[in-house]
Design an enzyme around this catalytic site. Structure first.
Site, PDB file in Angstrom:
ATOM      1  N   GLU A  84       0.824  -1.208   0.000  1.00 32.61           N
ATOM      2  CA  GLU A  84       0.000   0.000   0.000  1.00 32.61           C
ATOM      3  C   GLU A  84       0.866   1.270   0.000  1.00 32.61           C
ATOM      4  OE1 GLU A  84      -3.310   0.490  -0.246  1.00 32.61           O
ATOM      5  OE2 GLU A  84      -3.006   2.640   0.020  1.00 32.61           O
TER       6      GLU A  84
ATOM      7  N   THR B  97      -5.788   1.454  -5.701  1.00 33.57           N
ATOM      8  CA  THR B  97      -5.306   0.109  -5.374  1.00 33.57           C
ATOM      9  C   THR B  97      -5.845  -0.945  -6.345  1.00 33.57           C
ATOM     10  OG1 THR B  97      -4.929   0.591  -3.057  1.00 33.57           O
ATOM     11  CG2 THR B  97      -5.468  -1.674  -3.590  1.00 33.57           C
TER      12      THR B  97
ATOM     13  N   HIS C 117      -1.542   2.724   4.802  1.00 32.81           N
ATOM     14  CA  HIS C 117      -2.596   3.472   4.104  1.00 32.81           C
ATOM     15  C   HIS C 117      -2.670   4.895   4.654  1.00 32.81           C
ATOM     16  CE1 HIS C 117      -6.456   4.603   2.380  1.00 32.81           C
ATOM     17  NE2 HIS C 117      -6.321   3.566   1.578  1.00 32.81           N
TER      18      HIS C 117
ATOM     19  N   ASP D 260       1.764  -0.038  -4.778  1.00 36.84           N
ATOM     20  CA  ASP D 260       0.574   0.083  -5.635  1.00 36.84           C
ATOM     21  C   ASP D 260       0.420   1.468  -6.257  1.00 36.84           C
ATOM     22  OD1 ASP D 260      -0.335   1.331  -3.295  1.00 36.84           O
ATOM     23  OD2 ASP D 260      -2.167   0.143  -3.130  1.00 36.84           O
ATOM     24  N   HIS D 261       0.663   2.504  -5.467  1.00 39.00           N
ATOM     25  CA  HIS D 261       0.510   3.873  -5.996  1.00 39.00           C
ATOM     26  C   HIS D 261       1.224   4.836  -5.069  1.00 39.00           C
ATOM     27  CE1 HIS D 261      -2.479   4.191  -2.838  1.00 39.00           C
ATOM     28  NE2 HIS D 261      -3.194   3.211  -3.372  1.00 39.00           N
TER      29      HIS D 261
HETATM   30  C1  GP9 Z   1      -8.455  -1.375   0.926  1.00 38.43           C
HETATM   31  C2  GP9 Z   1      -7.191  -1.021   0.265  1.00 38.43           C
HETATM   32  C3  GP9 Z   1      -7.032   0.459  -0.016  1.00 38.43           C
HETATM   33  O1  GP9 Z   1      -8.916  -2.660   0.780  1.00 38.43           O
HETATM   34  O2  GP9 Z   1      -6.786  -1.865  -0.723  1.00 38.43           O
HETATM   35  O3  GP9 Z   1      -7.349   0.896  -1.273  1.00 38.43           O
HETATM   36  P1  GP9 Z   1      -7.003   2.407  -1.733  1.00 38.43           P
HETATM   37  O4  GP9 Z   1      -7.825   3.329  -0.844  1.00 38.43           O
HETATM   38  O5  GP9 Z   1      -5.533   2.629  -1.497  1.00 38.43           O
HETATM   39  O6  GP9 Z   1      -7.356   2.468  -3.171  1.00 38.43           O
END
Ligand code: GP9
Length: 414
Positions: free
Chosen positions: A38, A80, A193, A252-253
């Site tokens: 994340e 994500t 996150h 992921d980002h």
């Molecule tokens: C929640 C997680 C977050 O299941 O994968 O997603 P995001 O808010 O980063 O798109």
């Protein structure tokens, strides 16, 4: 649609041509363990704060792994879920919304399904609500055997939205070690996150002047994730899985922190436009091959869409009959094979490692920018970027058409 089909056929032929490569199938039959981290960006790697390494475990792992230092995320509004799509399906995200939500009923050539077709079991692990990003539906569609979501975990280390990554990884290894091999395990972490505030007990980094800022909290969070990765590696070794598996992770980002001042203070220098773009999009892609093979830092450009083609190449599974955009990054002769490779971003930007093209925000071609990738200097003749920009548009259009019209299964398979 005919043009889109032709576009994918050409790309499939490029992958086919790589099947004579010496690394094609070198790791046939190995397990595949892929982590999606994340908001994990690459600028923290090899950095120190107040003398302490921010990512000591990852830094150590890089000594025995393939590390792509010019690797970029290609996500858009689906965040994500776009990263997951890019990595496991090798298609571009949509201009608006998330494929996971808008087109979960369509067909895809996914990594889990392809590996299952070759005798693998395939599971996905994420300790959060199964319905978030429509994962329950989409993972069923992508062919996973089981999606282990929040209900499958003991929340014995509460952090942020759910379970801390340390416990998440540990409980996941407990499951993996009983899994029929070979397997594909896709793990999605969560502790880093936004807004990155960890409980005091999980904070072990002295963020110095960044303390009590979102940037300092981010450094704490990635430091925690790094420690979780260190424990995960120990657990995989203890379970006898380490040398039986290709172990990989990517971010992921970006971290959504949109002021440059803390980045510049942290890195110790101002950032020009290309550096900002590269920092914003830059994520780690680390591949640990059994017995530490091919370790080193690789500077060729790559992106999330290349992950599935890279895995299939190492396992010796043809990607020539798959509707995918990416091409393998780990090949015996990367320099000759990667020429003209472009990493295309959803806004139409691209890089081929020589130039970075940034389309104008107002859409006017004369306001677009063409930079030398490494120096960040404006290219005096911007037509150097013109052909690449047109090719980037074609890639995005072909991807959109295939997704929206459910054409993945009707592309010609040689
Ligand atoms: C929640 C997680 C977050 O299941 O994968 O997603 P995001 O808010 O980063 O798109």
């Amino acid at each position: 649609a005919a043009e889109a089909k032709q576009w994918f056929e050409t790309r499939a032929a490029q992958r086919k041509a790589l099947e004579t490569d010496a690394l094609f199938g070198k790791y046939k039959g190995k397990n595949v363990i892929l982590l999606q981290l994340e908001a994990f960006q690459s600028f923290v790697i090899h950095q120190r704060i107040n003398g302490a390494e921010v990512t000591p475990n990852i830094n150590k792992l890089l000594g025995s792994s393939v590390y792509f230092s010019n690797f970029y995320h290609q996500t858009a509004q689906g965040r994500t879920s776009d990263a997951d799509l890019a990595a496991n399906v090798s298609l571009q995200p949509l201009p608006t919304g998330s494929v996971f939500i808008r087109y979960a009923q369509h067909d895809y050539d996914s990594m889990p399904q392809t590996l299952k077709d070759h005798g693998y079991t395939a599971n996905v692990f994420h300790a959060y609500d199964g319905g978030f990003w429509n994962r329950n539906m989409m993972y069923d569609r992508l062919g996973y055997d089981t999606f282990f979501s929040k209900n499958a975990y003991r929340i014995d280390e509460p952090i942020g939205w759910s379970l801390g990554d340390k416990s998440f990884f540990k409980q996941t290894v407990d499951r993996m070690k009983d899994e029929k091999q070979p397997f594909y395990s896709f793990l999605i972490s969560l502790s880093s996150h936004h807004p990155y505030q960890l409980p005091k007990s999980a904070q072990t980094l002295d963020a110095g002047s960044f303390k009590n800022t979102i940037f300092g909290d981010y450094l704490e969070a990635v430091h925690y994730v790094d420690a979780a990765i260190g424990s995960l590696i120990d657990e995989l070794k203890a379970a006898g899985l380490w040398d039986q598996s290709i172990f990989m992770f990517y971010g992921d980002h970006d971290n959504s922190i949109r002021e440059w001042e803390p980045f510049e203070t942290f890195l110790g220098h101002p950032l020009n436009e290309t550096e900002r773009f590269r920092l914003l999009k830059g994520i780690p892609f680390v591949v640990h091959l059994p017995h530490d093979e091919r370790a080193g830092s690789y500077e060729q450009v790559g992106g999330q869409l290349d992950i599935t083609p890279t895995v299939l190449h190492l396992l010796g599974i043809s990607g020539a009959d798959k509707t995918m955009i990416g091409t393998p990054l780990i090949t015996a002769q990367p320099d000759t094979q990667q020429h003209q490779k472009r990493i295309v971003f959803r806004n139409g930007a691209f890089t081929d490692g020589a130039v970075l093209y940034l389309p104008a925000e107002d859409g006017l071609p004369q306001h677009s920018k063409c930079y030398a990738f490494t120096t960040g200097l404006a290219v005096t003749d911007p037509s150097v970027c013109t052909a690449g920009a047109a090719a980037a548009r074609l890639e995005l259009e072909a991807s959109d058409i295939v997704i929206e019209h459910n054409l993945v299964k009707s592309i010609h398979k040689p």
